[in-house]
Design an enzyme around this catalytic site. Structure first.
Site, PDB file in Angstrom:
ATOM      1  N   ALA A  66       0.866  -1.173   0.000  1.00 19.80           N
ATOM      2  CA  ALA A  66       0.000   0.000   0.000  1.00 19.80           C
ATOM      3  C   ALA A  66       0.904   1.225   0.000  1.00 19.80           C
ATOM      4  O   ALA A  66       2.053   1.155   0.445  1.00 19.80           O
ATOM      5  CB  ALA A  66      -0.870  -0.020   1.242  1.00 19.80           C
ATOM      6  N   GLY A 112       0.333  -4.946   0.850  1.00 16.59           N
ATOM      7  CA  GLY A 112      -0.853  -4.994  -0.016  1.00 16.59           C
ATOM      8  C   GLY A 112      -0.598  -5.699  -1.338  1.00 16.59           C
ATOM      9  O   GLY A 112      -1.533  -6.227  -1.953  1.00 16.59           O
ATOM     10  N   GLU A 115      -0.933  -9.257  -0.505  1.00 13.13           N
ATOM     11  CA  GLU A 115      -2.360  -9.464  -0.197  1.00 13.13           C
ATOM     12  C   GLU A 115      -3.193  -9.520  -1.484  1.00 13.13           C
ATOM     13  O   GLU A 115      -4.134 -10.307  -1.592  1.00 13.13           O
ATOM     14  CB  GLU A 115      -2.848  -8.351   0.737  1.00 13.13           C
ATOM     15  CG  GLU A 115      -2.257  -8.519   2.142  1.00 13.13           C
ATOM     16  CD  GLU A 115      -2.538  -7.331   3.056  1.00 13.13           C
ATOM     17  OE1 GLU A 115      -2.167  -6.198   2.676  1.00 13.13           O
ATOM     18  OE2 GLU A 115      -3.134  -7.523   4.119  1.00 13.13           O
ATOM     19  N   GLU A 135       4.434  -5.198   7.382  1.00 13.61           N
ATOM     20  CA  GLU A 135       3.709  -4.133   8.071  1.00 13.61           C
ATOM     21  C   GLU A 135       4.177  -3.874   9.494  1.00 13.61           C
ATOM     22  O   GLU A 135       4.226  -2.726   9.934  1.00 13.61           O
ATOM     23  CB  GLU A 135       2.192  -4.438   8.083  1.00 13.61           C
ATOM     24  CG  GLU A 135       1.503  -4.195   6.754  1.00 13.61           C
ATOM     25  CD  GLU A 135       1.570  -5.373   5.790  1.00 13.61           C
ATOM     26  OE1 GLU A 135       2.340  -6.327   6.054  1.00 13.61           O
ATOM     27  OE2 GLU A 135       0.848  -5.350   4.781  1.00 13.61           O
TER      28      GLU A 135
HETATM   29  N1  COA Z   1       4.607   3.111  -0.657  1.00 14.32           N
HETATM   30  C1  COA Z   1       4.992   4.252  -1.234  1.00 14.32           C
HETATM   31  N2  COA Z   1       6.102   4.381  -1.987  1.00 14.32           N
HETATM   32  C2  COA Z   1       6.838   3.270  -2.154  1.00 14.32           C
HETATM   33  C3  COA Z   1       6.502   2.033  -1.600  1.00 14.32           C
HETATM   34  C4  COA Z   1       5.318   1.965  -0.812  1.00 14.32           C
HETATM   35  N3  COA Z   1       4.885   0.831  -0.250  1.00 14.32           N
HETATM   36  N4  COA Z   1       7.435   1.113  -1.932  1.00 14.32           N
HETATM   37  C5  COA Z   1       8.327   1.765  -2.710  1.00 14.32           C
HETATM   38  N5  COA Z   1       7.974   3.063  -2.842  1.00 14.32           N
HETATM   39  C6  COA Z   1       8.669   4.117  -3.585  1.00 14.32           C
HETATM   40  C7  COA Z   1       9.890   4.621  -2.847  1.00 14.32           C
HETATM   41  O1  COA Z   1       9.516   5.593  -1.879  1.00 14.32           O
HETATM   42  C8  COA Z   1      10.688   5.207  -3.983  1.00 14.32           C
HETATM   43  O2  COA Z   1      10.117   6.438  -4.345  1.00 14.32           O
HETATM   44  P1  COA Z   1      11.070   7.726  -4.629  1.00 14.32           P
HETATM   45  O3  COA Z   1      11.955   7.298  -5.768  1.00 14.32           O
HETATM   46  O4  COA Z   1      10.122   8.814  -4.988  1.00 14.32           O
HETATM   47  O5  COA Z   1      11.828   7.949  -3.377  1.00 14.32           O
HETATM   48  C9  COA Z   1      10.423   4.233  -5.123  1.00 14.32           C
HETATM   49  O6  COA Z   1       9.194   3.576  -4.786  1.00 14.32           O
HETATM   50  C10 COA Z   1      11.499   3.173  -5.299  1.00 14.32           C
HETATM   51  O7  COA Z   1      11.667   2.505  -4.072  1.00 14.32           O
HETATM   52  P2  COA Z   1      13.068   2.357  -3.341  1.00 14.32           P
HETATM   53  O8  COA Z   1      12.813   2.131  -1.880  1.00 14.32           O
HETATM   54  O9  COA Z   1      13.981   3.471  -3.714  1.00 14.32           O
HETATM   55  O10 COA Z   1      13.598   0.999  -4.019  1.00 14.32           O
HETATM   56  P3  COA Z   1      14.629  -0.039  -3.395  1.00 14.32           P
HETATM   57  O11 COA Z   1      14.996  -0.970  -4.505  1.00 14.32           O
HETATM   58  O12 COA Z   1      15.726   0.646  -2.673  1.00 14.32           O
HETATM   59  O13 COA Z   1      13.796  -0.877  -2.297  1.00 14.32           O
HETATM   60  C11 COA Z   1      11.866  -2.039  -1.448  1.00 14.32           C
HETATM   61  C12 COA Z   1      12.719  -1.680  -2.681  1.00 14.32           C
HETATM   62  C13 COA Z   1      10.625  -2.786  -1.946  1.00 14.32           C
HETATM   63  C14 COA Z   1      12.672  -2.963  -0.515  1.00 14.32           C
HETATM   64  C15 COA Z   1      11.486  -0.759  -0.694  1.00 14.32           C
HETATM   65  O14 COA Z   1      10.917   0.154  -1.624  1.00 14.32           O
HETATM   66  C16 COA Z   1      10.476  -0.949   0.402  1.00 14.32           C
HETATM   67  O15 COA Z   1      10.817  -1.466   1.473  1.00 14.32           O
HETATM   68  N6  COA Z   1       9.211  -0.551   0.190  1.00 14.32           N
HETATM   69  C17 COA Z   1       8.170  -0.584   1.168  1.00 14.32           C
HETATM   70  C18 COA Z   1       7.684  -1.997   1.392  1.00 14.32           C
HETATM   71  C19 COA Z   1       6.634  -2.047   2.463  1.00 14.32           C
HETATM   72  O16 COA Z   1       6.867  -1.814   3.622  1.00 14.32           O
HETATM   73  N7  COA Z   1       5.382  -2.353   2.046  1.00 14.32           N
HETATM   74  C20 COA Z   1       4.280  -2.517   2.929  1.00 14.32           C
HETATM   75  C21 COA Z   1       3.491  -1.267   3.005  1.00 14.32           C
HETATM   76  S1  COA Z   1       2.145  -1.452   4.164  1.00 14.32           S
END
Ligand code: COA
Length: 260
Positions: A66, A112, A115, A135
Site C-alpha cells: 500500500a 498490499g 495481499e 507491516e
Molecule cells: N509506498 C509508497 N512508496 C513506495 C513504496 C510503498 N509501499 N514502496 C516503494 N515506494 C517508492 C519509494 O519511496 C521510492 O520512491 P522515490 O523514488 O520517490 O523515493 C520508489 O518507490 C522506489 O523505491 P526504493 O525504496 O527506492 O527501491 P529499493 O529498490 O531501494 O527498495 C523495497 C525496494 C521494496 C525494498 C522498498 O521500496 C520498500 O521497502 N518498500 C516498502 C515496502 C513495504 O513496507 N510495504 C508494505 C506497506 S504497508
C-alpha cells in the site's frame, strides 16, 4: 476504458491487467485501488474475457505494498476506513470474482501487493520475486486480508513467522510453502501464465465460476461449503454448458461451450 495507473489488454479471451506505477514500485494508492476495481469489474462483465492475469509493470515489482505516503498521517478511524474500503472494493472483490484470476508475481510483492496476489485464485512467480508482509516493521499490521489469507495458504506457523519477522521470502521458498504454484524466469512469466490461462479457457466458464464459489465457501464464516457445493453442482445441470459438455463427450468430439 483508460486509467491513470492501470493498463488492460485482451487477447485470445485472456485479459491482462497491469498495475502501472513503476517509479513507485506499483504501490497501491487509493486511486489505483479504485481503478483496479473498475478494471476487474469491466473484465468480468466482458463476454470475450474468460481469464484475468494481474501483474505489475517493470522488472522489479509486482506491488511493493500500500502507498505508505498516503496513510502515514491517518487517524484510527481513517485507518479502519482504509482497510474496510480496500477489502470490499478490491481484495474480497477479486477473491469472489466469477472470472478466474492468476497473479503473475514479477518482483516484490509486499504488504498490499502480497495481499492482492493472495486474493487472486492462484499465483505464479518469477525467479526474482520476493514476497512478504512487512507491516509490523512500520508499526501496523496487514489490513487487506493478509492475516487471514496467508495462514489459509501456507499454514499458521509459517504465516506467524513471516508476519512477525516482516522478512521477505524468495520465489523458491514461496513455492515450497505452496504460496505460488510455479516459478519461471522473468521472461517466461507472462507466456507461462497465458499458457495456463489458455488451458482454462477450453473449459466451461459457467462451471468454473460455480467452482470458485464452492471453493471459496470453505473459507467463509457460517457457510457450509459442502452444501454450497451441492447447490452449485445441481445448478450446473440446468446450464447449456452442461448439455454441450456431456453431449460432446458422448459424441467423442471437443466441447464448444456456449457460456450459458
Ligand atoms: N509506498 C509508497 N512508496 C513506495 C513504496 C510503498 N509501499 N514502496 C516503494 N515506494 C517508492 C519509494 O519511496 C521510492 O520512491 P522515490 O523514488 O520517490 O523515493 C520508489 O518507490 C522506489 O523505491 P526504493 O525504496 O527506492 O527501491 P529499493 O529498490 O531501494 O527498495 C523495497 C525496494 C521494496 C525494498 C522498498 O521500496 C520498500 O521497502 N518498500 C516498502 C515496502 C513495504 O513496507 N510495504 C508494505 C506497506 S504497508
Amino acid at each position: 476504458m483508460s486509467y491513470q495507473n492501470v493498463l488492460t489488454s485482451t487477447t485470445n479471451s485472456i485479459t491482462t491487467i497491469t498495475i502501472n506505477r513503476p517509479d513507485k514500485l506499483n504501490a497501491l494508492n487509493s486511486e489505483t485501488i479504485q481503478e483496479l476495481h473498475d478494471a476487474f469489474e469491466a473484465a468480468d462483465a466482458d463476454k470475450d474475457s474468460k481469464v484475468i492475469i494481474i501483474t505489475g509493470s517493470g522488472e522489479k515489482a509486482f506491488v511493493a505494498g500500500a502507498d505508505i505516503s498516503e496513510f502515514a498521517n491517518y487517524s484510527v478511524d481513517e485507518g479502519g476506513m482504509l482497510a474496510a474500503k480496500g477489502q470490499k472494493i478490491l481484495f474480497d472483490f477479486v477473491e469472489n470474482l466469477s472470472t478466474p484470476i492468476i497473479a503473475a508475481v514479477n518482483g516484490f510483492a509486499l504488504g498490499g501487493g502480497l495481499e492482492l496476489a493472495m486474493a487472486a485464485h492462484f499465483r505464479v512467480a518469477s525467479e526474482n520475486a520476493k514476497m512478504g508482509l512487512p507491516e509490523v516493521s512500520l508499526g501496523v499490521i496487514p489490513g487487506y486480508g493478509g492475516t487471514q489469507r496467508l495462514p489459509q495458504l501456507i499454514g499458521k506457523g509459517r504465516a506467524m513467522e513471516m508476519i512477525m519477522t516482516a522478512r521477505m521470502i524468495d520465489a523458491g521458498t514461496a513455492w515450497n510453502y505452496g504460496l505460488v504454484n510455479h516459478v519461471t524466469s522473468l521472461e517466461e512469466l507472462l507466456p507461462f501464465c497465458n499458457q495456463i490461462a489458455g488451458n482454462i479457457t477450453n473449459n466451461s466458464m459457467v462451471a468454473i465460476s460455480a467452482a470458485i464459489k464452492a471453493v471459496n465457501a470453505n473459507y467463509k464464516d457460517g457457510v457450509n461449503g459442502f452444501e454450497t457445493e451441492i447447490r452449485q453442482f445441481a445448478n450446473c445441470f440446468g446450464t447449456e454448458d452442461f448439455k454441450e459438455g456431456t453431449t460432446a463427450f458422448l459424441a467423442k468430439r471437443k466441447a464448444d461451450f456456449p457460456g450459458e
